[in-house]
Design an enzyme around this catalytic site. Structure first.
Site, mmCIF file in Angstrom:
data_model
loop_
_atom_site.group_PDB
_atom_site.id
_atom_site.type_symbol
_atom_site.label_atom_id
_atom_site.label_comp_id
_atom_site.label_asym_id
_atom_site.label_seq_id
_atom_site.Cartn_x
_atom_site.Cartn_y
_atom_site.Cartn_z
ATOM 1 N N ASP A 102 -6.211 22.800 -53.502
ATOM 2 C CA ASP A 102 -6.442 21.484 -54.360
ATOM 3 C C ASP A 102 -5.391 21.392 -55.430
ATOM 4 O OD1 ASP A 102 -7.445 19.451 -55.615
ATOM 5 O OD2 ASP A 102 -9.541 20.428 -55.696
HETATM 6 C C1 NOJ Z 1 -8.262 17.285 -57.395
HETATM 7 C C2 NOJ Z 1 -9.703 17.109 -56.900
HETATM 8 O O1 NOJ Z 1 -10.427 18.182 -56.913
HETATM 9 C C3 NOJ Z 1 -9.520 16.706 -55.387
HETATM 10 O O2 NOJ Z 1 -10.648 16.249 -54.909
HETATM 11 C C4 NOJ Z 1 -8.369 15.857 -55.251
HETATM 12 O O3 NOJ Z 1 -8.030 15.308 -53.902
HETATM 13 C C5 NOJ Z 1 -7.004 16.272 -55.691
HETATM 14 N N1 NOJ Z 1 -7.267 16.460 -57.171
HETATM 15 C C6 NOJ Z 1 -6.091 15.347 -55.432
HETATM 16 O O4 NOJ Z 1 -6.042 14.088 -56.343
#
Ligand code: NOJ
Length: 765
Positions: free
Chosen positions: A295
């Protein structure tokens, strides 16, 4: 149950729980010819080029977290041109993607295409209901269609890969991201995870309207303590295996190409450096052939977690524990080459990560035509195409849950003399788009007010009064103070409109930005002046229909007690207002069922129907020493699986084909469902079981099947659920999925509060 009996059963069981949910086999990610092409490429690549494949950068304009470092544009382009960036996220539009792809494919030495990811969560330009709402439809075809259309639009705009579906089971409505998943239940969650993957990926990933899915967040992100986002998840092996992992496993069996690891600490290790989760379970036991992306900045966050000493150490730990792609930590791009050079990371581990990423790029057809998803003409034609909007309206109305309809006040007659539409949310064209709304045009949703105006006859007068604001000031400020309005100046007009009207439609709930990432809350009630507004309006006109707009289960308090009608309308997307009007005026008979329990008070969170019995489940002699609260009930206000219709359904007690079955036999559970009311409608018939005695404690009820059945007035249908020992299996203390012989109860009903159990025995032989 004896150990040997369990062992025998185990050997007879299907390896995969929720096997019935797996769709026809998708095109496999791995085939011999592709593996050979990957071998050839790997042999040509330098270590730096390999590391480049593992490096993902966000387009600077659209961040969803702290940006660790922002190389200037030129340096970014140079990194792409020299094969040192294999992926980007948040690059919007076919033309921009084409430009960047061209740089990679035509500029770099080995012409390896990039993969472009984006958070396409519930639509790209045409916005569908937020995922929790869609889950309330219990309609897998509708959910697949929504993902299919989202993929079609996103792929037309250059996106190869969506960071969806979120398959985190969530049982705590304080967690803002509960809106992004399918609710509290692993069976429903698995079915929906599979439906979404099928929709995003379609039958063939190479197709220009398919995008690779990404299951997130691996794992237990929904179990953050006290519902606080990014918080520690400390849960048992049993909960991990029986509740958290099943949707991931089912969706991987359905061919999901990628997985995103989660931010949270789970059992003392942040997920991104969790070898057991990533290598042993996902890539080992489940044979997942695709890749894992971290993430946002999560590799770097292992420093804050306190498990790595510096970014180099973080890169080493993450790669060794199985994380393949680095989103926005710049840990791999900076340190991996030297870690390989000094032997801290084996070259074979790097090669494996690269192979997995190349596999997905091949499967997406990017090596055959890297521009297959970058056609501006196609983009123009497909975004918000009329048929997409029509589908969004249909999915939205299927997602609405009728919670209360005293005196059959609904459906309304479109020829009513005068309707008062009240509430800031009723006029808001932003909130229905929900959080994570892709590339929706600002304020592009049909508001409730617009929907009602379009639905009524020419002689019906529709008055609108805002009443009080739900959000004041900057709705992106993310401060609780923005919900603390004290301005009652709109009450007078609201009360006056209510007095004059035959009926009032009052919108209450949350604005779009109150749920989603980073929006955990300890107060999940109707904030600000909403309860007060309801009291004033309903005193002026008791025929007050409350339409709820929200992304999480709310604590409704007096509104639920006093309002004659409650319609759960979530954040329903582009066509929200039309969809709600369809239900209010009876163009569509509501058929949704809650995918998550609605608590009576926030103090009950986490709350879910499949809880354990405890040793003190009932009052006994009526005294205080049993498992309960002294200030409220144990039960939710509205349970999982609950939802009303404008017609009524009768469900017979379940009939069993046998009182005992052996491990290779199938039990048929039959129930008759009859539409006993005046209108055609759909009922979701739900099958639950209870394993009476296990070698560990078992939930009081577990969903094991459901069917959505449409019936004309007076029509009856038999619903048959087959049950095999695979359906009764769970991850036991012996570390395997197995069904334990003994007594089981079966419930068939129209919510998780269904009663009337019948009993059967699972024999060992
Ligand atoms: C953080 C989020 O937790 C995740 O779900 C998302 O895909 C990413 N950012 C990218 O935007």
């Amino acid at each position: 149950m004896t150990y040997s009996a369990a062992r025998l059963l185990r050997s007879l069981l299907l390896a995969l729980p929720f096997a019935a949910l797996a769709p026809a086999a998708p095109a496999p990610l791995v085939d011999a010819a592709t593996e050979q092409r990957i071998d050839t490429l790997l042999a040509q690549m330098t270590v730096e080029e390999k590391v480049g494949q593992l490096h993902q950068l966000s387009n600077a304009f659209d961040t969803t977290g702290p940006v660790p470092e922002k190389p200037d544009e030129l340096a970014r382009y140079e990194a792409i041109r020299t094969g040192r960036t294999g992926s980007a996220l948040n690059v919007g539009g076919a033309a921009s993607v084409r430009r960047i792809q061209q740089l990679a494919v035509e500029g770099s030495r080995l012409h390896i295409p990039m993969i472009f990811g984006y958070d396409v969560i519930h639509g790209y330009r045409t916005i569908f209901p937020v995922p929790l709402a869609e889950a309330a439809s219990w309609d897998l075809d509708a959910i697949t269609l929504s993902a299919r259309i989202a993929a079609t639009e996103a792929a037309a705009a250059g996106v190869d890969w969506t960071f969806a579906p979120m398959v985190d089971i969530a049982r705590d409505a304080r967690w803002g991201r509960i809106m992004e998943g399918a609710g509290e239940d692993p069976y429903l969650g698995s079915a929906i995870a599979v439906a979404r993957v099928r929709g995003f990926q379609g039958p063939d990933l190479r197709s220009p309207d398919a995008v690779a899915a990404c299951l997130k967040h691996f794992a237990a992100y929904g179990f953050g303590e006290a519902g606080r986002d990014y918080n520690t998840a400390d849960l048992s092996e049993s909960t991990l295996q029986n509740v958290v992992l099943p949707p991931f496993r089912a969706a991987i069996a359905a061919g999901a190409a990628t997985v995103m690891s989660s931010f949270n600490d789970i059992g003392g290790l942040p997920a991104v450096v969790h070898t057991r989760l990533q290598r042993t379970i996902l890539k080992g036991e489940w044979r997942f052939p695709g890749f894992i992306v971290s993430d946002w900045g999560a590799i770097r966050e292992s420093l804050a977690h306190g498990v790595s000493v510096d970014l180099r150490d973080a890169a080493r730990l993450a790669l060794l524990s199985g994380n393949d792609m680095d989103m926005e930590s710049a840990a791999y791009s900076r340190h991996l080459a030297s870690l390989v050079a000094d032997g801290s990371v084996p070259a074979t581990s790097l090669d494996d990560a690269v192979r997995r990423i190349l596999r997905v790029k091949f499967a997406l057809g990017l090596f055959d035509d890297p521009y297959r998803r970058c056609d501006p003409a196609r983009e123009k034609r497909l975004l918000e195409a009329p048929e997409h909007l029509a589908a969004a309206r249909d999915v939205a109305r299927k997602s609405i849950v009728l919670l209360k309809n005293t005196g059959s006040l609904l459906p309304l007659d479109p020829k009513l003399r005068r309707i008062a539409v009240i509430g800031w949310l009723a006029g808001d064209k932003d909130t229905p788009l929900g959080n994570w709304r892709g590339q929706a045009r600002p304020d592009s949703a049909i508001s409730l007010l617009e929907g009602i105006r379009a639905a009524v006859g020419p002689r019906t007068v529709v008055d609108y009064a805002e009443g009080a604001k739900v959000t004041i000031g900057d709705r992106h400020a993310f401060m609780d103070s923005q919900y603390n309005t004290t301005d009652r100046s709109g009450f007078r007009a609201a009360v006056a409109a209510a007095r004059k009207a035959d009926v009032v439609v009052l919108a209450l709930g949350e604005d779009a930005w109150q749920t989603g990432e980073g929006r955990s809350q300890t107060d999940i009630g109707l904030k600000g002046l909403q309860q007060e507004l309801f009291a004033a309006v309903s005193a002026a006109n008791p025929r007050t229909i409350v339409v709820l707009m929200n992304g999480r289960p709310l604590v409704l308090g007096r509104v639920a007690e006093k309002a004659p009608v409650l319609v759960e309308a979530w954040h329903l997307g582009s066509q929200a207002g039309h969809a709600i009007a369809d239900v209010l005026f009876g163009q569509y008979n509501p058929s949704g069922k809650l995918p998550a329990s609605f608590p009576r008070t926030v103090g009950q969170c986490p709350i879910y129907y499949a809880h354990k019995n405890t040793g003190r489940p009932i009052p006994g002699d009526g005294r205080v020493f049993w498992s309960h609260y002294t200030d409220t009930l144990n039960t939710p206000l509205y349970p999982f699986g609950f939802g009303l219709s404008y017609t009524t359904f009768n469900l017979s007690a379940p009939r069993l084909s046998a009182t005992a079955i052996g491990p290779r036999e199938t039990l048929q559970v039959t129930a008759t469902v009859t539409n006993t009311g005046p209108r055609a409608g759909a009922e979701v018939v739900q099958l639950y079981t209870r394993d009476m005695v296990g070698s560990e404690t078992r939930p009081v009820k577990e969903l094991k099947g459901f069917r959505k059945i449409e019936l004309q007035p007076g029509e009856s249908r038999e619903v048959v659920f087959p049950i095999t020992s695979a359906d009764l299996a769970y991850f036991t203390p012996r570390g395997v999925w197995e069904a334990e012989p003994g007594e089981f109860q079966v419930f068939v009903g129209n919510s998780s509060e269904s009663d009337q159990p019948v009993t059967f025995t699972l024999r060992a032989e």
